[in-house]
Design a protein around this motif. Structure first.
Motif, mmCIF file in Angstrom:
data_model
loop_
_atom_site.group_PDB
_atom_site.id
_atom_site.type_symbol
_atom_site.label_atom_id
_atom_site.label_comp_id
_atom_site.label_asym_id
_atom_site.label_seq_id
_atom_site.Cartn_x
_atom_site.Cartn_y
_atom_site.Cartn_z
ATOM 1 N N GLU A 29 8.014 -6.606 21.087
ATOM 2 C CA GLU A 29 9.357 -7.133 21.309
ATOM 3 C C GLU A 29 10.006 -6.316 22.416
ATOM 4 N N ILE A 30 10.761 -7.000 23.261
ATOM 5 C CA ILE A 30 11.391 -6.339 24.411
ATOM 6 C C ILE A 30 12.866 -6.715 24.461
ATOM 7 N N ASP A 31 13.710 -5.700 24.662
ATOM 8 C CA ASP A 31 15.132 -5.895 24.948
ATOM 9 C C ASP A 31 15.374 -5.465 26.385
ATOM 10 N N LEU A 32 16.234 -6.207 27.064
ATOM 11 C CA LEU A 32 16.556 -5.908 28.459
ATOM 12 C C LEU A 32 18.065 -5.840 28.607
ATOM 13 N N ASP A 69 -2.130 1.251 29.233
ATOM 14 C CA ASP A 69 -2.264 1.978 27.971
ATOM 15 C C ASP A 69 -0.921 2.228 27.294
ATOM 16 N N LEU A 70 0.090 2.559 28.083
ATOM 17 C CA LEU A 70 1.350 3.042 27.521
ATOM 18 C C LEU A 70 2.497 2.049 27.668
ATOM 19 N N LEU A 71 3.323 1.972 26.633
ATOM 20 C CA LEU A 71 4.532 1.160 26.702
ATOM 21 C C LEU A 71 5.461 1.663 27.801
ATOM 22 N N VAL A 94 15.198 -0.913 29.440
ATOM 23 C CA VAL A 94 14.178 -1.679 28.725
ATOM 24 C C VAL A 94 13.836 -0.944 27.427
ATOM 25 N N ASN A 95 13.861 -1.667 26.334
ATOM 26 C CA ASN A 95 13.376 -1.173 25.046
ATOM 27 C C ASN A 95 12.159 -2.021 24.695
ATOM 28 N N ILE A 96 11.059 -1.388 24.328
ATOM 29 C CA ILE A 96 9.857 -2.109 23.922
ATOM 30 C C ILE A 96 9.427 -1.595 22.556
ATOM 31 N N VAL A 110 7.364 1.026 16.328
ATOM 32 C CA VAL A 110 7.676 2.149 17.200
ATOM 33 C C VAL A 110 8.349 1.568 18.439
ATOM 34 N N GLU A 111 9.199 2.366 19.071
ATOM 35 C CA GLU A 111 9.966 1.839 20.194
ATOM 36 C C GLU A 111 10.137 2.918 21.258
#
Length: 116
Positions: A29-32, A69-71, A94-96, A110-111
């Motif tokens: 899930e992504i917040d922008l 590999d990484l968020l 950006v939150n992922i 995890v975020e």
């Protein structure tokens, strides 16, 4: 300044350190949050602002193409590409969230959060 927010976009991705994550994939899930100069608002015309539809499509394109590999790397790619959409953008956050993480424990997700 004003903000455009797109909350809880859902995508299937192949992002992760472990081979299983890259093979099977997982939901994220992504917040922008985009901060823009008020000077961009001139009238009641979409061309006077930033289209959140364009932002969503750009993020969807990035997630589909990415196998990092990484968020954190994905978030930085998103920030870089979103900033290219309009020169009035002052900052992008950006939150992922990864919903299924190969960690033995009980938690929802995890975020990571990156703002530039």
């Amino acid at each position: 300044m004003y903000k455009i927010k797109i909350n809880n976009m859902k995508f299937h991705s192949y992002i992760g350190v472990y081979q299983e994550e890259k093979k099977i994939g997982q939901n994220i899930e992504i917040d922008l949050i985009i901060s823009l100069s008020k000077k961009i608002i001139k009238d009641d015309d979409i061309t006077s602002t930033l289209s959140y539809g364009d932002c969503y499509r750009k993020i969807e394109e990035i997630v589909k193409a990415s196998n990092v590999d990484l968020l954190e790397t994905l978030a930085l790619e998103i920030i870089e590409e979103i900033k290219k959409l309009n020169d009035k953008i002052e900052s992008v956050q950006v939150n992922i969230r990864k919903l299924a993480v190969p960690i033995n424990g009980i938690f929802d997700s995890v975020e990571i959060q990156i703002k530039d």
